[in-house]
Write a protein that holds these residues in place. Structure first.
Motif, mmCIF file in Angstrom:
data_model
loop_
_atom_site.group_PDB
_atom_site.id
_atom_site.type_symbol
_atom_site.label_atom_id
_atom_site.label_comp_id
_atom_site.label_asym_id
_atom_site.label_seq_id
_atom_site.Cartn_x
_atom_site.Cartn_y
_atom_site.Cartn_z
ATOM 1 N N LYS A 11 0.857 -1.200 0.000
ATOM 2 C CA LYS A 11 0.000 0.000 0.000
ATOM 3 C C LYS A 11 0.891 1.247 0.000
ATOM 4 O O LYS A 11 1.947 1.239 -0.615
ATOM 5 N N GLU A 166 -10.969 -10.721 -0.995
ATOM 6 C CA GLU A 166 -10.608 -9.876 0.141
ATOM 7 C C GLU A 166 -11.876 -9.276 0.747
ATOM 8 O O GLU A 166 -12.334 -8.212 0.301
ATOM 9 N N GLY A 172 -7.046 -5.131 7.059
ATOM 10 C CA GLY A 172 -6.432 -4.205 8.012
ATOM 11 C C GLY A 172 -7.126 -4.144 9.360
ATOM 12 O O GLY A 172 -6.853 -3.254 10.159
HETATM 13 C C1 PEP Z 1 -4.586 -5.930 1.508
HETATM 14 O O1 PEP Z 1 -4.186 -4.802 1.528
HETATM 15 O O2 PEP Z 1 -4.842 -6.435 0.419
HETATM 16 C C2 PEP Z 1 -4.741 -6.657 2.771
HETATM 17 C C3 PEP Z 1 -5.255 -7.843 2.743
HETATM 18 O O3 PEP Z 1 -4.329 -6.025 3.931
HETATM 19 P P1 PEP Z 1 -4.118 -6.684 5.389
HETATM 20 O O4 PEP Z 1 -3.361 -7.970 5.179
HETATM 21 O O5 PEP Z 1 -3.318 -5.671 6.135
HETATM 22 O O6 PEP Z 1 -5.464 -6.922 5.961
#
Ligand code: PEP
Length: 250
Positions: A11, A166, A172
């Motif tokens: 990110k 996701e 996050g």
């Molecule tokens: C992502 O940014 O795609 C993600 C899954 O973040 P995290 O692993 O921090 O939840």
């Protein structure tokens, strides 16, 4: 046999110093041949990453691309530019881009098409919000997101990259989906492709899980039959945790 992928999405985090440290650690680490490692640093550090990662088995890419090959698009980056830097992958449709940049399914599909046109492998991110899950709409939302991409590039286009499930509520937050929840949705995703091409869905489509994956929960998630690895945010910034997660996919 579908080869697992463990991908790291930094990110808008990191620095030159952190990126160099990460490259050095990765370059010295023993990597399992059965897992593909892909890193998505901020575009500012793509060149540095390319110059310093010296492991054959580590690939990289960008977190987004513009759907046009070139033009007056201030602040954007084209697929050609990512490939020119040595990138082979690109994230498309991450929920943060859908939300913060108002990217809809049609734009996501156009970006997937643009990525494939220059030989990049897109990881198409799909996932429902908590409200959609509570309204029992999660399966329909995710299948719709995927169908728009399938309509644009077909099954053959989709399997040149991968899909990342996701759930927005898990990104996050520290609240990963349970392995059974991930497995169920990965089944929906595979089935959405299977309707159009059963063999590609079974043999070639790689579906990654993303959302608060850590070294502690990765093995349980990755051992689900329809989970082909992970897309990792926070835990991918340090080589040690990223490598521990990669080892869980081996
Ligand atoms: C992502 O940014 O795609 C993600 C899954 O973040 P995290 O692993 O921090 O939840």
């Amino acid at each position: 046999m579908r080869r697992s992928i463990v991908a790291g999405n930094w990110k808008m985090h990191g620095s030159q110093e952190q990126a160099l440290r990460f490259c050095e650690a990765l370059s010295a680490a023993p990597l399992a041949a059965e897992v593909e490692l892909v890193v998505f640093p901020p575009v500012a550090y793509l060149g540095l990453f390319a110059a310093n990662v010296s492991q054959e088995g580590v690939q990289f890419g960008a977190q987004d691309l513009h759907p046009s090959p070139e033009g007056a698009h201030t602040g954007d980056i084209s697929g050609e530019m990512i490939a020119d830097l040595g990138g082979r992958w690109v994230l498309v449709g991450h929920s943060e881009r859908r939300r913060e940049h108002r990217e809809d399914d049609a734009l996501v599909a156009a970006k997937v098409r643009a990525a494939l046109a220059v030989g990049l492998k897109p990881i198409v991110c799909v996932g429902e919000t908590l409200a959609q899950r509570r309204a029992d709409a999660a399966n329909a939302v995710v299948a719709d997101q995927l169908r728009t991409v399938l309509d644009a590039v077909g099954p053959e286009g989709l399997v040149r990259g991968a899909v990342a499930y996701e759930p927005v509520w898990a990104i996050g937050t520290g609240a990963s989906a349970a392995p059974e929840q991930a497995e169920a949705m990965h089944g929906v995703i595979r089935q959405t492709l299977a309707v159009r091409d059963a063999a590609l869905a079974e043999e070639q489509l790689r579906v990654l899980y993303g959302g608060s994956v850590t070294a502690d929960n990765a093995a349980d998630l990755f051992h689900q039959p329809n989970v082909d690895g992970g897309l990792v945010g926070g835990a991918s910034l340090e080589a040690e945790s990223f490598l521990a997660i990669a080892a869980a996919a081996g």
